[in-house]
Design an enzyme around this catalytic site. Structure first.
Site, PDB file in Angstrom:
ATOM      1  CG  ASN A   1      -1.882   1.112   1.285  1.00  8.65           C
ATOM      2  OD1 ASN A   1      -1.499   2.271   1.215  1.00  8.65           O
ATOM      3  ND2 ASN A   1      -3.152   0.788   1.433  1.00  8.65           N
ATOM      4  CB  ALA A   2       1.390   3.870  -2.592  1.00  5.87           C
ATOM      5  N   GLY A   3       0.049   4.381   0.288  1.00  4.53           N
ATOM      6  CA  GLY A   3      -0.314   5.326   1.341  1.00  4.53           C
ATOM      7  C   GLY A   3       0.329   4.977   2.671  1.00  4.53           C
ATOM      8  CE  LYS A   4      -2.411  -0.308   5.501  1.00  4.52           C
ATOM      9  NZ  LYS A   4      -2.633  -1.747   5.696  1.00  4.52           N
TER      10      LYS A   4
ATOM     11  CG  ASP B   1      -4.648  -7.667   9.898  1.00  4.58           C
ATOM     12  OD1 ASP B   1      -4.776  -7.354   8.693  1.00  4.58           O
ATOM     13  OD2 ASP B   1      -5.304  -8.573  10.421  1.00  4.58           O
ATOM     14  CB  SER B   2      -6.219  -1.877  10.540  1.00  4.91           C
ATOM     15  OG  SER B   2      -5.990  -1.652   9.163  1.00  4.91           O
TER      16      SER B   2
ATOM     17  N   GLY C   1     -12.650   3.450   2.854  1.00  6.81           N
ATOM     18  CA  GLY C   1     -13.169   2.321   3.616  1.00  6.81           C
ATOM     19  C   GLY C   1     -14.517   2.653   4.236  1.00  6.81           C
ATOM     20  CE1 TYR C   2     -17.201  -1.787   6.069  1.00  8.34           C
ATOM     21  CE2 TYR C   2     -14.803  -1.870   6.258  1.00  8.34           C
ATOM     22  CZ  TYR C   2     -16.002  -2.478   5.934  1.00  8.34           C
ATOM     23  OH  TYR C   2     -16.015  -3.768   5.470  1.00  8.34           O
TER      24      TYR C   2
ATOM     25  CE  LYS D   1      -9.801   9.538   8.521  1.00 12.77           C
ATOM     26  NZ  LYS D   1     -10.276   9.560   7.145  1.00 12.77           N
TER      27      LYS D   1
END
Length: 199
Positions: free
Chosen positions: A14-17, A73-74, A158-159, A180
């Protein structure tokens, strides 16, 4: 941590992570590398808990790269559904293809008839010095909220548009990034990880 590593491999594509963790460790002179740099195959996630899956991913990345590794992990857990979607959050409505919209619609339908709308986002981070590290460093963040039947906000994924925070009177997708980045499950886990690493 007694010996500071120069490089850490992130067990994610994941590029964002990668950007988030890269920015976090940069002030300490630590470079965070993507697992793609080592052609690391995807790690199976056969476990039923966030911590076991994160640990498996961290050991997998460390074993293939020969470097210390960090994995996360989330997901989101709804109280009325005994913690579901939980570890299945990203692929709750199926994985071909993964779809935030489909995941949200499925969870909304399952919670529609439930009185208890409480839910929480969970993030578990695991750092291992090497693949057989007997003392992995584990950090967890939990962000409590309520499921909102009507989505609101654009600043999220996501949610987030359905994850309502009574203290703010907004969904996670309506919060500005500064708030955030200070309060989210990932922010909490990162803060705990830094404390435990004692950089």
């Amino acid at each position: 941590m007694s010996e500071k590593p120069e490089k850490i491999v992130l067990a994610s594509g994941n590029a964002g992570k990668l950007k988030e963790f890269g920015n976090l460790f940069e002030p300490y002179g630590i470079t965070v590398l993507p697992q793609s740099e080592f052609s690391i195959p995807e790690c199976p996630e056969p476990y039923s808990t966030f911590v076991e899956n994160a640990l498996a991913k961290a050991r997998h990345a460390a074993g293939h790269s020969g470097l210390p590794a960090l994995a996360d992990d989330s997901g989101i857990c709804a109280a009325a559904l005994n913690g579901a979607p939980g570890i299945h959050s990203a692929r709750y409505a199926g994985s071909n293809p993964k779809s935030d919209t489909a995941n949200n619609l499925k969870l909304a339908a399952e919670l529609a008839g439930k009185a208890d709308k409480s839910c929480c986002y969970v993030c578990v981070l695991v750092f291992v010095r090497h693949k057989d590290d007997p003392r992995p460093i584990i950090a967890e963040g939990v962000w409590h909220g309520q499921w909102n039947g009507v989505p609101a906000g654009e600043n999220g994924f996501g949610y987030d548009p359905y994850f309502y925070l009574p203290g703010h009177g907004k969904t996670a997708a309506e919060l500005d990034s500064e708030v955030k980045n200070r309060e989210s499950h990932r922010a909490q886990a990162l803060a705990e990880l830094l404390r435990k690493l004692a950089l």
